[in-house]
Design a protein around this motif. Sequence first.
Motif, PDB file in Angstrom:
ATOM      1  N   ILE A 174       0.836  -1.198   0.000  1.00  0.00           N
ATOM      2  CA  ILE A 174       0.000   0.000   0.000  1.00  0.00           C
ATOM      3  C   ILE A 174       0.874   1.252   0.000  1.00  0.00           C
ATOM      4  N   SER A 175       1.884   1.255   0.864  1.00  0.00           N
ATOM      5  CA  SER A 175       2.807   2.395   0.920  1.00  0.00           C
ATOM      6  C   SER A 175       3.611   2.520  -0.375  1.00  0.00           C
ATOM      7  N   TYR A 176       4.107   1.396  -0.896  1.00  0.00           N
ATOM      8  CA  TYR A 176       4.897   1.388  -2.128  1.00  0.00           C
ATOM      9  C   TYR A 176       4.058   1.865  -3.318  1.00  0.00           C
ATOM     10  N   GLY A 177       2.846   1.371  -3.402  1.00  0.00           N
ATOM     11  CA  GLY A 177       1.994   1.727  -4.526  1.00  0.00           C
ATOM     12  C   GLY A 177       1.602   3.186  -4.531  1.00  0.00           C
ATOM     13  N   THR A 178       1.267   3.728  -3.353  1.00  0.00           N
ATOM     14  CA  THR A 178       0.849   5.126  -3.294  1.00  0.00           C
ATOM     15  C   THR A 178       2.041   6.082  -3.312  1.00  0.00           C
ATOM     16  N   GLY A 179       3.095   5.748  -2.558  1.00  0.00           N
ATOM     17  CA  GLY A 179       4.218   6.658  -2.427  1.00  0.00           C
ATOM     18  C   GLY A 179       5.208   6.624  -3.573  1.00  0.00           C
ATOM     19  N   THR A 180       5.537   5.431  -4.055  1.00  0.00           N
ATOM     20  CA  THR A 180       6.548   5.279  -5.108  1.00  0.00           C
ATOM     21  C   THR A 180       5.933   5.249  -6.505  1.00  0.00           C
ATOM     22  N   LEU A 181       4.849   4.496  -6.649  1.00  0.00           N
ATOM     23  CA  LEU A 181       4.244   4.332  -7.974  1.00  0.00           C
ATOM     24  C   LEU A 181       3.153   5.355  -8.261  1.00  0.00           C
ATOM     25  N   GLY A 182       2.751   6.102  -7.247  1.00  0.00           N
ATOM     26  CA  GLY A 182       1.749   7.146  -7.458  1.00  0.00           C
ATOM     27  C   GLY A 182       0.344   6.632  -7.724  1.00  0.00           C
ATOM     28  N   MET A 183       0.023   5.457  -7.212  1.00  0.00           N
ATOM     29  CA  MET A 183      -1.298   4.878  -7.430  1.00  0.00           C
ATOM     30  C   MET A 183      -2.312   5.449  -6.435  1.00  0.00           C
TER      31      MET A 183
END
Length: 439
Positions: A270-279
């Motif tokens: 969840i953190s990776y997707g929102t923070g890094t990938l901008g999802m």
Amino acid sequence: MSTSAHPPATPVTVTEQEAKKVAFAAFVGTALEWYDYFLYGTAAALVFNRLFFVTDDVVVSTAAAFASFAVGFVARPVGAIIFGHLGDRIGRRKTLLITVTMIGIATGVIGLLPSFMAIGIAAPVLLTLLRILQGVAVGGEWGGAVTLAVEHAPLERRGRYAAMPQIGSPVGTLLSSGAILAVSLLPQESFDAWGWRIPFLLAFPLLYVAVYLRRRVEESPLFEQMLEEDELSSSPVKDVIKGAFPQLLVGAGSTFLGVGGFYLVTTFVISYGTGTLGMDNSVLLTATLVAAAVEILVLIAGGRLAERFGAGVVTVVGGILSMLVAFPVFWLIDTTDTFLVIFAVTLGIACLSIPYAVSGVLLTNLFPASLRYSGVALSANFAGVVSGFVPLAATAALAGSGEQSWAPALMLVGIALVTTVSGWIAPRISLGHDEVMTR
């Protein structure tokens, strides 16, 4: 007092109806426990990093929020020691009433906490203290719920009854993610001001339901017979560490994937997707919801497979499958395609849930009845300590790799390997040999 691996002299008899009632009460209680516990993890990724752990650096705020998430896992062995001792001395049922009450109250109070902007540094301090209380309570909850369910179950059906508390995990995920998803639809200002609090405040009515159900079940028949025959250990935690330490380590390793791997594929993603990938948050929360729904089916099937092939074999198969899909899961997430991301998270959770489905029966088989609550609780929570730092470690690994997803994927492979090896060893060092007969 005796700490023998042998059962009480006479097999214990319970009704099938009572076994089902106890398993259902264990399921409801663990669903509440995991709702509360998982809710914190989701909020740490989406809310606490902005409203409680406030800094000028987003990465630092997120790391601080995940650190508070991890603190709950550090507290879990304390709960395992305290409630493991109580569960093996005063009874499983009484102890479980204490744990479920503690976590319900702690979670509800989080929903009442003022933010950093209102009370400054006291906000993250109080939040962290409540997280510690959550951890202590959960440290004694799961092991007791599984023990109570297994000790009411007929020997040949322990797989399915031991899987019932496990189903509380995805149901808790569905409830917590669903609640956060619902309030996240509010305008951002309303969500930050009061919307995020609603899922935490719901812990109060859920607690009432859990306590009501648990008060209606009977104590473990094996515990009552051991009490009558003076078979209880005077120092169960000490006896587990001295007499069953290899079982303790193997038990911890066998549960690592189901706990640590789960947080890697949910909280960290969840953190990776929102923070890094901008999802968008909603995509990842939806993925978690779909995965949790599928996990329920996997857990039910896993319990039945354990009865046929053995918990150790099922654990090994689940561990190998998880290693095989680790890199493909993150490759699919990196596409940021909504369908592929949902499929990837669901695939990852489904595979790592195979060994999780049989953790209850595998761990209870490792320890004799007189040490079972303590042994199961300590094993699960030793793994839990390490698991709590998985999102934080994955965040560090991601940063160290230049934000390349191969780093967390490799972590998932390593976690799965530990569980695979432990699943192979577990049946070979089992100490548990009691039996329950139904009528």
